[in-house]
Design an enzyme around this catalytic site. Sequence first.
Site, PDB file in Angstrom:
ATOM      1  N   TYR A   1       0.907  -1.132  -0.029  1.00  0.00           N
ATOM      2  CA  TYR A   1      -0.040  -0.090  -0.143  1.00  0.00           C
ATOM      3  C   TYR A   1       0.957   1.359  -0.067  1.00  0.00           C
ATOM      4  O   TYR A   1       1.706   1.428   0.802  1.00  0.00           O
ATOM      5  CB  TYR A   1      -0.972   0.058   1.267  1.00  0.00           C
ATOM      6  CG  TYR A   1      -1.926  -1.031   1.153  1.00  0.00           C
ATOM      7  CD1 TYR A   1      -2.150  -1.790   0.262  1.00  0.00           C
ATOM      8  CD2 TYR A   1      -2.810  -1.362   2.210  1.00  0.00           C
ATOM      9  CE1 TYR A   1      -3.100  -2.873   0.156  1.00  0.00           C
ATOM     10  CE2 TYR A   1      -3.633  -2.366   2.484  1.00  0.00           C
ATOM     11  CZ  TYR A   1      -4.018  -3.041   1.290  1.00  0.00           C
ATOM     12  OH  TYR A   1      -4.735  -4.140   1.261  1.00  0.00           O
TER      13      TYR A   1
ATOM     14  N   GLN B   1     -16.376   9.344   8.993  1.00  0.00           N
ATOM     15  CA  GLN B   1     -16.803   8.296   8.225  1.00  0.00           C
ATOM     16  C   GLN B   1     -16.712   6.958   9.207  1.00  0.00           C
ATOM     17  O   GLN B   1     -17.471   5.990   9.195  1.00  0.00           O
ATOM     18  CB  GLN B   1     -16.121   7.862   6.897  1.00  0.00           C
ATOM     19  CG  GLN B   1     -16.563   8.939   5.904  1.00  0.00           C
ATOM     20  CD  GLN B   1     -15.451   8.862   4.844  1.00  0.00           C
ATOM     21  OE1 GLN B   1     -14.492   8.119   4.718  1.00  0.00           O
ATOM     22  NE2 GLN B   1     -15.912   9.203   3.563  1.00  0.00           N
TER      23      GLN B   1
ATOM     24  N   GLU C   1     -19.398   7.021  11.902  1.00  0.00           N
ATOM     25  CA  GLU C   1     -20.744   6.465  11.437  1.00  0.00           C
ATOM     26  C   GLU C   1     -20.686   5.034  11.138  1.00  0.00           C
ATOM     27  O   GLU C   1     -21.531   4.204  11.712  1.00  0.00           O
ATOM     28  CB  GLU C   1     -20.881   7.350  10.093  1.00  0.00           C
ATOM     29  CG  GLU C   1     -22.149   6.923   9.458  1.00  0.00           C
ATOM     30  CD  GLU C   1     -22.519   7.590   7.852  1.00  0.00           C
ATOM     31  OE1 GLU C   1     -21.842   8.295   7.544  1.00  0.00           O
ATOM     32  OE2 GLU C   1     -23.192   6.679   7.227  1.00  0.00           O
TER      33      GLU C   1
HETATM   34  P1  NDP Z   1     -14.855   0.389   2.218  1.00  0.00           P
HETATM   35  O1  NDP Z   1     -15.747  -0.512   1.122  1.00  0.00           O
HETATM   36  O2  NDP Z   1     -14.943   0.592   3.536  1.00  0.00           O
HETATM   37  O3  NDP Z   1     -14.529   1.716   1.326  1.00  0.00           O
HETATM   38  C1  NDP Z   1     -14.046   2.899   2.273  1.00  0.00           C
HETATM   39  C2  NDP Z   1     -14.131   4.025   1.326  1.00  0.00           C
HETATM   40  O4  NDP Z   1     -15.513   4.401   1.073  1.00  0.00           O
HETATM   41  C3  NDP Z   1     -13.569   5.234   2.171  1.00  0.00           C
HETATM   42  O5  NDP Z   1     -12.191   5.231   1.985  1.00  0.00           O
HETATM   43  C4  NDP Z   1     -14.468   6.614   1.770  1.00  0.00           C
HETATM   44  O6  NDP Z   1     -13.791   6.866   0.357  1.00  0.00           O
HETATM   45  C5  NDP Z   1     -15.691   5.714   1.644  1.00  0.00           C
HETATM   46  N1  NDP Z   1     -16.499   5.819   2.813  1.00  0.00           N
HETATM   47  C6  NDP Z   1     -16.302   5.120   3.896  1.00  0.00           C
HETATM   48  N2  NDP Z   1     -17.510   5.319   4.884  1.00  0.00           N
HETATM   49  C7  NDP Z   1     -18.101   6.409   4.495  1.00  0.00           C
HETATM   50  C8  NDP Z   1     -19.272   7.066   4.839  1.00  0.00           C
HETATM   51  N3  NDP Z   1     -19.949   6.629   5.986  1.00  0.00           N
HETATM   52  N4  NDP Z   1     -19.659   8.078   4.047  1.00  0.00           N
HETATM   53  C9  NDP Z   1     -19.218   8.266   2.536  1.00  0.00           C
HETATM   54  N5  NDP Z   1     -18.140   7.686   2.373  1.00  0.00           N
HETATM   55  C10 NDP Z   1     -17.607   6.719   2.886  1.00  0.00           C
HETATM   56  O7  NDP Z   1     -13.300  -0.475   1.856  1.00  0.00           O
HETATM   57  P2  NDP Z   1     -12.196  -0.130   1.101  1.00  0.00           P
HETATM   58  O8  NDP Z   1     -12.322  -0.438  -0.561  1.00  0.00           O
HETATM   59  O9  NDP Z   1     -11.429   1.024   1.593  1.00  0.00           O
HETATM   60  O10 NDP Z   1     -11.349  -1.526   1.745  1.00  0.00           O
HETATM   61  C11 NDP Z   1     -11.263  -1.557   3.309  1.00  0.00           C
HETATM   62  C12 NDP Z   1      -9.815  -2.084   3.574  1.00  0.00           C
HETATM   63  O11 NDP Z   1      -9.825  -3.496   3.158  1.00  0.00           O
HETATM   64  C13 NDP Z   1      -8.510  -1.603   2.921  1.00  0.00           C
HETATM   65  O12 NDP Z   1      -8.144  -0.529   3.489  1.00  0.00           O
HETATM   66  C14 NDP Z   1      -7.556  -2.864   2.957  1.00  0.00           C
HETATM   67  O13 NDP Z   1      -7.236  -2.857   4.338  1.00  0.00           O
HETATM   68  C15 NDP Z   1      -8.619  -4.088   2.847  1.00  0.00           C
HETATM   69  N6  NDP Z   1      -8.555  -4.344   1.255  1.00  0.00           N
HETATM   70  C16 NDP Z   1      -7.779  -5.642   1.139  1.00  0.00           C
HETATM   71  C17 NDP Z   1      -7.661  -5.824  -0.177  1.00  0.00           C
HETATM   72  C18 NDP Z   1      -6.964  -7.236  -0.583  1.00  0.00           C
HETATM   73  O14 NDP Z   1      -6.571  -7.629  -1.696  1.00  0.00           O
HETATM   74  N7  NDP Z   1      -6.704  -8.224   0.569  1.00  0.00           N
HETATM   75  C19 NDP Z   1      -8.120  -5.220  -1.184  1.00  0.00           C
HETATM   76  C20 NDP Z   1      -8.716  -3.881  -0.950  1.00  0.00           C
HETATM   77  C21 NDP Z   1      -8.944  -3.296   0.271  1.00  0.00           C
HETATM   78  P3  NDP Z   1     -13.882   8.442  -0.152  1.00  0.00           P
HETATM   79  O15 NDP Z   1     -14.363   9.129   1.154  1.00  0.00           O
HETATM   80  O16 NDP Z   1     -12.480   8.672  -0.491  1.00  0.00           O
HETATM   81  O17 NDP Z   1     -15.074   8.430  -0.919  1.00  0.00           O
END
Ligand code: NDP
Length: 316
Positions: free
Chosen positions: A54, A289, A292
């Site tokens: 990352y 976020q 929430e």
């Molecule tokens: P999520 O589905 O939780 O998406 C997170 C993103 O959604 C945030 O960064 C934000 O982005 C938006 N968000 C979150 N909460 C809210 C809210 N309440 N209101 C509005 N927007 C919101 O998960 P991720 O895709 O970030 O993945 C989570 C974790 O999973 C990663 O950090 C990693 O640790 C792991 N992961 C592992 C993978 C693997 O291959 N093993 C691949 C992908 C993830 P924004 O504000 O920028 O729109």
Amino acid sequence: MHYRHLGSSGLIISELVYGNWITHGSQVEENAAVACVRAALNNGITSFDTADVYAGGRAEEVLGRALKSERREGLEIFTKVYHPMGEGKNDRGLSRKHIMESIDNSLRRLQTDYVDLYQAHRYDPETPLEETMEAFADVVRSGKAHYIGVSEWTADQIRAGHQLARELRIPLVSNQPQYSALWRVIEGEVVPASRELGIGQIVFSPIAQGVLTGKYKPGAAPPEGSRATDERGSTFVARYLREEVLERVQQLKPLAENAGLSLAQLAVAWVLQNDNVSAAIIGASRPEQVSENAVAAGAQLDGELVAKMNEVLAPV
Ligand code: NDP
């Protein structure tokens, strides 16, 4: 916060894990990253997920700095190895050489003596599984990782890894797959196999990278500052940004309102209903976020609501 055993292991983790892919060391400034980690801790999240790859190692560094003053015994820190960390022919994969070098590099960046969970970020078809599992066994025996996990392995790969881990007497306890109300692939084979073996799922992208919050409206430009407007993040969230998907997500709103939840909370609560899910990893670009989404831990969705959600999303 609520806490669960990781698979059938003795390790107890928070139902929500805070993950820092896309955000730390990249999309968000360090101040905001640290504020998100503080919000996680304030909401009872004790488990944190990152990976060597990352932001080219910077995400581990930011997390290490953010958690440095915390009592180590009160935290569960997870990281991963597999994806390329350099141009060199051995800077990737699950060879003994790369695993042994990578764990030390991750620990240095995270400023810790051990990680609680060390995960194979993907399956490596170019390295014998025996070599990989023996290297993981040495990492565990050296005390640098307490448990081993995998990520996005198939049911057969999980079975084969689990068998070797048993022979080596090391704890392979988890799989980390993508899972959300919009992405249910693991329900077919991975979950039944994992249930049988006592392996728990630590699921990623439970709100489909923000799409299940309903903030991406059909026919409208993505909100400023969202992942869809981030140069790198937009390439990943793009898979969900289809009109049909966005329309269906809007149809979930009255269901969430009736349940007294926001759409994000409903989406996280939905993945936690699966009894093979040990935790959902949430990402966040802002501390609000985290606060929430944390409300979803412990939220009970009744069967009728889950059935209605599944019906709304079924065709997408
Ligand atoms: P999520 O589905 O939780 O998406 C997170 C993103 O959604 C945030 O960064 C934000 O982005 C938006 N968000 C979150 N909460 C809210 C809210 N309440 N209101 C509005 N927007 C919101 O998960 P991720 O895709 O970030 O993945 C989570 C974790 O999973 C990663 O950090 C990693 O640790 C792991 N992961 C592992 C993978 C693997 O291959 N093993 C691949 C992908 C993830 P924004 O504000 O920028 O729109």
